[in-house]
Design a protein around this motif. Structure first.
Motif, PDB file in Angstrom:
ATOM      1  N   VAL A 115       9.685  -3.602   9.609  1.00 37.69           N
ATOM      2  CA  VAL A 115       9.270  -4.882   9.007  1.00 37.69           C
ATOM      3  C   VAL A 115      10.295  -5.984   9.244  1.00 37.69           C
ATOM      4  CG1 VAL A 115       7.782  -3.936   7.207  1.00 37.69           C
ATOM      5  CG2 VAL A 115      10.242  -4.168   6.791  1.00 37.69           C
ATOM      6  N   PHE A 167       0.828  -7.501   7.713  1.00 38.35           N
ATOM      7  CA  PHE A 167       1.858  -7.536   6.677  1.00 38.35           C
ATOM      8  C   PHE A 167       1.933  -6.208   5.930  1.00 38.35           C
ATOM      9  CE2 PHE A 167       0.309 -11.790   7.395  1.00 38.35           C
ATOM     10  CZ  PHE A 167       1.474 -12.535   7.473  1.00 38.35           C
ATOM     11  N   MET A 168       3.107  -5.945   5.337  1.00 34.78           N
ATOM     12  CA  MET A 168       3.242  -4.785   4.472  1.00 34.78           C
ATOM     13  C   MET A 168       3.311  -5.283   3.034  1.00 34.78           C
ATOM     14  SD  MET A 168       6.177  -1.812   4.368  1.00 34.78           S
ATOM     15  CE  MET A 168       5.986  -1.294   6.067  1.00 34.78           C
ATOM     16  N   THR A 169       2.461  -4.716   2.196  1.00 36.76           N
ATOM     17  CA  THR A 169       2.448  -5.115   0.783  1.00 36.76           C
ATOM     18  C   THR A 169       2.440  -3.873  -0.102  1.00 36.76           C
ATOM     19  OG1 THR A 169       0.042  -5.111   0.767  1.00 36.76           O
ATOM     20  CG2 THR A 169       1.096  -7.210   1.246  1.00 36.76           C
ATOM     21  N   THR A 170       2.866  -4.025  -1.362  1.00 38.33           N
ATOM     22  CA  THR A 170       2.793  -2.888  -2.284  1.00 38.33           C
ATOM     23  C   THR A 170       2.400  -3.368  -3.670  1.00 38.33           C
ATOM     24  OG1 THR A 170       5.012  -2.997  -3.200  1.00 38.33           O
ATOM     25  CG2 THR A 170       4.742  -1.798  -1.134  1.00 38.33           C
ATOM     26  N   LYS A 171       1.945  -2.415  -4.457  1.00 42.51           N
ATOM     27  CA  LYS A 171       1.626  -2.719  -5.847  1.00 42.51           C
ATOM     28  C   LYS A 171       2.902  -3.065  -6.621  1.00 42.51           C
ATOM     29  CE  LYS A 171      -0.686   1.165  -5.837  1.00 42.51           C
ATOM     30  NZ  LYS A 171      -1.436   2.376  -6.156  1.00 42.51           N
ATOM     31  N   ASN A 172       4.016  -2.432  -6.154  1.00 40.40           N
ATOM     32  CA  ASN A 172       5.266  -2.560  -6.899  1.00 40.40           C
ATOM     33  C   ASN A 172       6.143  -3.698  -6.393  1.00 40.40           C
ATOM     34  OD1 ASN A 172       4.440  -0.163  -8.170  1.00 40.40           O
ATOM     35  ND2 ASN A 172       5.293   1.016  -6.474  1.00 40.40           N
ATOM     36  N   GLN A 173       5.574  -4.505  -5.517  1.00 34.25           N
ATOM     37  CA  GLN A 173       6.384  -5.549  -4.915  1.00 34.25           C
ATOM     38  C   GLN A 173       6.655  -6.664  -5.907  1.00 34.25           C
ATOM     39  OE1 GLN A 173       4.692  -6.541  -1.243  1.00 34.25           O
ATOM     40  NE2 GLN A 173       6.622  -7.100  -0.301  1.00 34.25           N
ATOM     41  N   GLU A 221       9.492 -11.773  -4.022  1.00 31.38           N
ATOM     42  CA  GLU A 221      10.025 -11.322  -2.734  1.00 31.38           C
ATOM     43  C   GLU A 221       9.260 -11.923  -1.566  1.00 31.38           C
ATOM     44  OE1 GLU A 221      10.878  -7.091  -2.155  1.00 31.38           O
ATOM     45  OE2 GLU A 221      11.246  -6.997  -4.307  1.00 31.38           O
ATOM     46  N   LEU A 234       6.592  -9.471   4.163  1.00 30.56           N
ATOM     47  CA  LEU A 234       7.139  -8.642   5.235  1.00 30.56           C
ATOM     48  C   LEU A 234       6.103  -8.488   6.355  1.00 30.56           C
ATOM     49  CD1 LEU A 234       8.835  -5.811   3.134  1.00 30.56           C
ATOM     50  CD2 LEU A 234       9.956  -7.751   4.260  1.00 30.56           C
ATOM     51  N   ILE A 290       4.853  -6.684   9.734  1.00 35.83           N
ATOM     52  CA  ILE A 290       5.045  -5.435  10.478  1.00 35.83           C
ATOM     53  C   ILE A 290       5.283  -5.802  11.934  1.00 35.83           C
ATOM     54  CG2 ILE A 290       4.014  -3.227  11.113  1.00 35.83           C
ATOM     55  CD1 ILE A 290       2.426  -3.419   8.477  1.00 35.83           C
ATOM     56  N   THR A 334       3.070   4.066  -2.552  1.00 37.78           N
ATOM     57  CA  THR A 334       2.405   3.666  -1.310  1.00 37.78           C
ATOM     58  C   THR A 334       2.525   2.181  -1.008  1.00 37.78           C
ATOM     59  OG1 THR A 334       0.334   3.598  -2.545  1.00 37.78           O
ATOM     60  CG2 THR A 334       0.702   5.521  -1.164  1.00 37.78           C
ATOM     61  N   PHE A 339       0.810  -0.888   1.716  1.00 36.36           N
ATOM     62  CA  PHE A 339      -0.448  -1.182   2.408  1.00 36.36           C
ATOM     63  C   PHE A 339      -0.211  -2.103   3.603  1.00 36.36           C
ATOM     64  CE2 PHE A 339      -1.314  -0.265  -2.000  1.00 36.36           C
ATOM     65  CZ  PHE A 339      -2.393   0.607  -1.935  1.00 36.36           C
ATOM     66  N   THR A 358      -1.930  -5.220   5.558  1.00 35.50           N
ATOM     67  CA  THR A 358      -2.953  -6.262   5.389  1.00 35.50           C
ATOM     68  C   THR A 358      -2.806  -7.300   6.495  1.00 35.50           C
ATOM     69  OG1 THR A 358      -1.458  -7.543   3.996  1.00 35.50           O
ATOM     70  CG2 THR A 358      -2.958  -6.062   2.863  1.00 35.50           C
ATOM     71  N   ILE A 411      -0.065   2.619   4.477  1.00 36.80           N
ATOM     72  CA  ILE A 411       0.904   2.987   5.510  1.00 36.80           C
ATOM     73  C   ILE A 411       1.413   4.389   5.188  1.00 36.80           C
ATOM     74  CG2 ILE A 411       3.082   2.371   6.620  1.00 36.80           C
ATOM     75  CD1 ILE A 411       2.444  -0.544   5.825  1.00 36.80           C
ATOM     76  N   TRP A 436       7.704   3.418  -1.068  1.00 40.52           N
ATOM     77  CA  TRP A 436       8.279   2.256  -1.739  1.00 40.52           C
ATOM     78  C   TRP A 436       9.248   2.664  -2.855  1.00 40.52           C
ATOM     79  CZ3 TRP A 436       7.789  -1.856   1.065  1.00 40.52           C
ATOM     80  CH2 TRP A 436       8.326  -3.044   0.576  1.00 40.52           C
TER      81      TRP A 436
END
Lengths: 475, 475
Positions: free
Chosen positions: A73, A95-101, A105, A108, A110, B93, B95, B97, B110, B145
């Motif tokens: 990333v 893009f890379m995304t997360t629930k915990n992001q 921030e 990101l 890829i 996890t 993702f 997008t 991912i 993550w």
């Protein structure tokens, strides 16, 4: 059986695109995945890539390159530092995304390519001329959100290597750019049996951010070109954008000169479309995962079993990539199966041949059968493979020569382009390229650097011709 | 200079965590990237990984495994097919997008691990017992993550291999699980000089979706354990969830038995924390990217230059990974630099030694200096490396032996755990594990399969003891 291996595939002269897809699946090179545009590299396809990797990695290391691994990333602000580069890649980024992001921030991206990551790292670790050159390479996968995808040729994810080097002088960086192009050309000549045409890309076709882009181009059986690898000279553009500086021997602070270069699993597509035929894949012997397949005939007979084991052990010990198929399928079924998979040499071992201390070998590319004395097999095999490699290369070269035309007028160009193949024409520049692309869907593959002008006036724009360019319709 | 190589690092007995981070950076193994939690594997660190890859890949292929490459993304519905698995990984996890993504399209995860991708593919390509076993492996990076990250030990992206195999019988799959564990144990013994403790994970600690998980555990210098690799037996759980069936020889349709196994760049962390010292990294000779560093003393003298070239060529021809540092830094600076980088053997070539046809060699792990006749150097070097490897292994083994305790009571356990190291205790089961973790932060590393019970009653729950477990605080 859910999958039948041995079916006829579409003839390549009837529907080349369908032939290609049939072959990719039936030779078990790849499979589609659940996620649209992403493929599975099956063992047989991946092994071809491993042989390409091995060839290149050895040569990269011999010439002083070191492997690294950068993150997959890139923060959005880093990606946007070099303007041409971001314009070139932004439409395809994922893009890379997360629930915990953390919402605060940064986004990101890829990696679609890793120039900016190498630039940032180099800026951090280089300070003196003593630190130069840095010649790094990375084997990884990259992601580009392509709309239409085809196995190996264009995918949302593909495997590649990307070399990124920085140098003290322009001269050294330009030499690196051409040295790496030479290694790619050798890969074609010595491993893939593909005669690449090399040259410089036009301003319109060059890489986003590069001063000069060089490419290796291959001509497929259907007359379309495939860009198979590129080598870029960046000058100091990225170095200025990312502040990659060093103190030179004269105590002055200077920016480095930079290159990048890469080839991808697209090369597997090139091998398929240059050498394949209506029976399936034809693999050049040095890149083939299995070079020799041994098929015992009447394998229940002890004399056949003994000879099969002996021949297998001897060939293996001599360093060939060899396999035995002693399954209970019929010999005819096996012959078709290994023809489909393009295994270079088939060795049949049957009771009748053995009476004369012989085996029968068949070379895949010409389906030529000869009897060979068992005790001469190991000794003769290197030449069998060498001749086969040379023949495949020469056939591919003849295909290029027979399908390369010269256009003196634009009308001539338009007629010739319908035949497929390369067309050389001298043009004025980007204006001509745009018209040609619009009219004929052909694009400038490379500028032929040492070729004289064919016409002094550009047949498309009627302006002064400045360069002789190789055109083709391309994948 | 922006980066000074030779600085002292924190002493490992003062602050082990700081020592570790200092060493990772100053031995130039890695660097931080812009994206939090993602690291850059620098050439020296990546070369260690390449040597681990080469060792394992050879052994995987010798034992009939084939490499493949699966997509880096998994559709969400596919990921959710096996319930335990999704529960285990969902919190971490990430993702993929895009701006161009069709809103209707499914979310793409991912890969945190690729079980489900292999399952889906196997279900598609396997139909008969003749298609079994399938033994695939993949070298790639995965994304999890993680909230807190440390170089090599825990990161949002890390490099690994993941093997995934399917078999006709339970027996064959269980054998595969243990065979691969054995290859990992050999990796420790023969390449990394690390005596792994192997055993089965408790029900609480096993992999999400596995019937049995086996692990290799290593004890770090600070007395904490590091899980360094795992091998899982899945039974038919995934096969049922993904419908991986075949027609057996008896014509009945059956589900396959499955395994998976993996090691990662975490092993680099293990090497650092098992062997390193206050001068820096100590690399076991067979995994070291550079095994021998030659440092000429008074390198302007012709006699020194000639001898240096000769020694370099001889060692290189004999197959050692050898380098010369003839830069204009002082010898003392160079000594410190290569000690920091843990290069196993230093060869000093100076005019005084040369008068006696000698060179001086220093082994990194014990800093022992000896003079060796130049013409005996190549001949003696294999034993120098072998002895060094053996000593490092034995030292690490002694560290394990000296720091493994037996607890007969829970009070004893609580006292011992403060000393660091492994503690063996016989427990009733998960209830005891939970209490122990809560009270002491220690976790069950492995069940010691062939060990008799130490006590018949569990010292924690006072229930019947069922298994003897190795506990430790762990990374």
């Amino acid at each position: 059986m859910k999958q039948k291996l041995v079916e006829t595939i579409t003839s390549r002269d009837v529907d080349f695109a369908q032939w290609y897809t049939d072959l990719c699946l039936k030779a078990e090179l790849m499979d589609y995945s659940d996620a649209k545009g992403f493929i599975i590299y099956r063992p047989y396809g991946y092994a071809i890539w491993e042989n390409i990797q091995s060839f290149l990695d050895t040569r990269f290391k011999e010439t002083g390159h070191e492997n690294v691994y950068m993150p997959m990333v890139i923060s959005e602000s880093l990606f946007q530092k070099e303007k041409d580069h971001v314009d070139g890649f932004a439409p395809e980024t994922a893009f890379m995304t997360t629930k915990n992001q953390d919402e605060q921030e940064e986004k990101l991206i890829i990696r679609p390519t890793s120039e900016v990551l190498f630039c940032q790292h180099y800026a951090k670790i280089v300070s003196s001329y003593r630190d130069l050159p840095k010649k790094y390479n990375q084997w990884c996968s990259v992601v580009r959100w392509e709309k239409t995808t085809r196995p190996f040729l264009r995918g949302k994810e593909f495997l590649w290597q990307e070399g990124h080097t920085i140098h003290r002088t322009e001269e050294e960086a330009k030499k690196e750019t051409l040295d790496m192009l030479q290694i790619y050309e050798n890969l074609g000549k010595d491993l893939l049996a593909i005669p690449f045409v090399t040259g410089r890309k036009t301003e319109k076709e060059k890489f986003a951010g590069a001063e000069e882009t060089y490419a290796i181009e291959a001509l497929m059986h259907d007359g379309k070109a495939l860009q198979s690898g590129t080598s870029h000279y960046f000058g100091q553009g990225f170095a200025q954008a990312f502040d990659i500086k060093f103190q030179d021997q004269d105590s002055k602070i200077k920016h480095v000169y930079q290159t990048s270069w890469g080839v991808s699993t697209r090369l597997i597509g090139a091998v398929i479309m240059v050498h394949g035929d209506d029976e399936g894949l034809v693999l050049p012997p040095y890149v083939a995962p299995t070079q020799i397949i041994i098929i015992p005939i009447q394998s229940n007979k002890e004399v056949v079993q003994t000879a099969t084991n002996q021949v297998y052990e001897d060939l293996k010990k001599a360093g060939f990539r060899v396999k035995v198929d002693d399954s209970n399928k019929s010999p005819g079924w096996k012959f078709s199966e290994y023809e489909m998979k393009g295994v270079p040499v088939r060795v049949e071992i049957g009771p009748r041949d053995l009476e004369n201390n012989c085996v029968t070998i068949t070379t895949r590319h010409d389906r030529n059968k000869v009897q060979i004395k068992i005790d001469e097999l190991v000794e003769k095999m290197p030449n069998v493979l060498k001749d086969m490699h040379e023949t495949l290369y020469q056939n591919a070269l003849k295909h290029v020569e027979n399908n390369t035309y010269v256009a003196n007028t634009y009308e001539e160009f338009k007629t010739l382009i319908e035949k497929g193949g390369y067309i050389k024409m001298s043009i004025s520049g980007e204006e001509a390229e745009l018209i040609i692309k619009q009219d004929t869907a052909a694009t400038a593959r490379v500028i032929l650097i040492d070729e004289p002008l064919i016409t002094t006036v550009c047949p498309v724009t009627n302006k002064q011709a400045t360069q002789t360019v190789l055109f083709a319709r391309a994948y």
